[in-house]
Write an enzyme that holds these catalytic residues in place. Structure first.
Site, PDB file in Angstrom:
ATOM      1  N   MET A   8      -4.138   4.326  -0.668  1.00  0.00           N
ATOM      2  CA  MET A   8      -4.968   4.827   0.422  1.00  0.00           C
ATOM      3  C   MET A   8      -6.051   5.770  -0.089  1.00  0.00           C
ATOM      4  O   MET A   8      -7.102   5.909   0.549  1.00  0.00           O
ATOM      5  CB  MET A   8      -4.102   5.519   1.473  1.00  0.00           C
ATOM      6  CG  MET A   8      -3.159   4.570   2.218  1.00  0.00           C
ATOM      7  SD  MET A   8      -4.014   3.233   3.095  1.00  0.00           S
ATOM      8  CE  MET A   8      -4.754   4.128   4.465  1.00  0.00           C
ATOM      9  N   VAL A  68       0.841  -1.199   0.000  1.00  0.00           N
ATOM     10  CA  VAL A  68       0.000   0.000   0.000  1.00  0.00           C
ATOM     11  C   VAL A  68       0.877   1.250   0.000  1.00  0.00           C
ATOM     12  O   VAL A  68       1.884   1.311   0.706  1.00  0.00           O
ATOM     13  CB  VAL A  68      -0.905   0.031   1.255  1.00  0.00           C
ATOM     14  CG1 VAL A  68      -1.690   1.335   1.327  1.00  0.00           C
ATOM     15  CG2 VAL A  68      -1.847  -1.153   1.275  1.00  0.00           C
ATOM     16  N   CYS A  69       0.481   2.231  -0.804  1.00  0.00           N
ATOM     17  CA  CYS A  69       1.078   3.566  -0.733  1.00  0.00           C
ATOM     18  C   CYS A  69      -0.067   4.569  -0.834  1.00  0.00           C
ATOM     19  O   CYS A  69      -1.229   4.201  -0.653  1.00  0.00           O
ATOM     20  CB  CYS A  69       2.114   3.780  -1.836  1.00  0.00           C
ATOM     21  SG  CYS A  69       1.414   3.834  -3.510  1.00  0.00           S
ATOM     22  N   ALA A  70       0.217   5.812  -1.137  1.00  0.00           N
ATOM     23  CA  ALA A  70      -0.844   6.817  -1.174  1.00  0.00           C
ATOM     24  C   ALA A  70      -1.770   6.634  -2.364  1.00  0.00           C
ATOM     25  O   ALA A  70      -2.995   6.694  -2.241  1.00  0.00           O
ATOM     26  CB  ALA A  70      -0.238   8.220  -1.193  1.00  0.00           C
TER      27      ALA A  70
END
Length: 385
Positions: free
Chosen positions: A101, A73-75
């Site tokens: 996210m 997961v990242c932004a």
């Protein structure tokens, strides 16, 4: 470039809800991770910035926490693609969270509540923040309570799926953790914009027409009724709505795992007085209702356990038996809920000003302001036994 396996936010939520083990490899910076991240009873969230992931053996870093689904997961879902490649090269079968996210924040789901009300009541849930909203549907009419701006079009579409038109959009109070969608209904539908009368004194300055409701009023929706119950304490205008005398949309007054925090309107200086007001609201206007009344709050936290049907609801009798705070004397209650209040919601001052209509906040800025979990309860830990 090889195809990077991915998982949609909805699929990830379903996997978590199923009870399966999930390891989240969050490659954002520590500050972003600490502010908010994907969590759950069966979720192991590991914060490993991509630069760190490049210098170690990912398998050793996860320390055996990769038994079930592994999701990077990242932004936005871009940087985490590289993380998936590194994890796969170490023999870890990982997937990338589509849209990161931001995608998780856009996830919005709903379900019908199992109640004794003659109306159909839908609970809308935003897993990324714990925000809850409701739609009361009776015949060909619907009322939406505590709508979020980001999902106004979805409410309208869902109402149509139920053969109804939204006649009113109502807020329980001036929210401090998300941008309200009530005013948007004035330009996107024929629905009335409705706010609690006591909330107007906080400085509401809407550019659209709105109506007010006060304690004792009744909102009609089809063949059902919604009784207006003023329950101040969290804020001076906090108002609950009792649907068909059986389901209490309690806003931020009473949650399934806690009670409201009392410091968001008048700060620490006014917290004790607000807590005393909340005590009166609970004991004079909520706890006097039938024990079978279903309490349906405006938020839930990580410490809340869903009901058997997966919703965040509880009967009033169940809360009375499990939450000691509801049976405390007033002085003990006030001391208890003011002793260790969690940090205030991020950007709460700008969010409140936006919700009052005192400043204009573009939609894309509004979305960024409300990212992260809510902090509207008096405790981050569950108060239930």
């Amino acid at each position: 470039m090889p195809t990077i396996p991915s998982i949609q936010p909805q699929e990830l939520k379903e996997t978590i809800d199923s009870g399966a083990d999930v390891t989240i490899v969050d490659v954002r910076g520590p500050a972003d991770f600490d502010e908010w991240h994907i969590d759950g009873d069966n979720v192991e969230a590991v914060n490993v910035p991509l630069t760190q992931l490049q210098t170690v053996n990912p398998a050793e870093l996860l320390n055996g926490a990769s038994e079930g689904e592994v999701v990077a997961v990242c932004a936005s879902g871009q940087t985490s693609q590289m993380a998936v490649q590194m994890l796969q090269q170490s023999g870890i079968d990982a997937k990338n969270l589509q849209y990161g996210m931001n995608g998780w924040a856009n996830l919005y789901v709903y379900q019908e509540l199992e109640t004794e009300a003659s109306a159909t009541i839908l609970q809308f849930s935003r897993p990324s923040s714990g925000c809850l909203a409701y739609m009361v549907v009776s015949d060909d009419e619907a009322v939406v309570v505590d709508p979020l701006l980001a999902f106004v079009d979805q409410y309208i579409e869902v109402a149509r799926e139920y053969g109804a038109e939204i006649t009113a959009a109502v807020d329980t109070h001036v929210h401090a953790d998300h941008i309200s969608g009530v005013r948007a209904f004035a330009t996107r539908s024929s629905a009335d914009v409705v706010v609690p009368e006591p909330a107007v004194a906080r400085g509401i300055d809407y550019a659209v027409d709105y109506e007010t409701v006060a304690h004792g009023d009744v909102i009609a929706v089809g063949d059902s009724t919604i009784d207006v119950v003023h329950t101040p304490g969290h804020t001076s205008g906090m108002t609950s709505f009792l649907v068909d005398e059986s389901v209490l949309l309690s806003g931020d007054g009473l949650f399934t795992e806690s009670v409201a925090r009392p410091d968001l309107e008048d700060g620490d200086e006014g917290a004790a007085d607000a807590a005393a007001t909340l005590y009166d609201s609970l004991h004079e206007r909520i706890l006097t209702l039938d024990d079978g009344t279903v309490v349906a709050p405006a938020h839930y936290s990580d410490s809340a356990d869903p009901a058997d049907d997966g919703s965040y609801t509880a009967t009033l009798g169940d809360l009375k038996s499990k939450m000691d705070a509801l049976s405390m004397p007033e002085s003990e209650f006030v001391e208890y809920i003011t002793a260790d209040v969690p940090p205030r919601p991020s950007n709460h001052e700008q969010i409140i000003q936006t919700n009052l209509g005192q400043i204009d906040t573009p939609n894309y800025v509004a979305f960024q302001l409300e990212l992260g979990p809510n902090n509207c309860a008096a405790s981050q830990e569950s108060m239930t036994q």
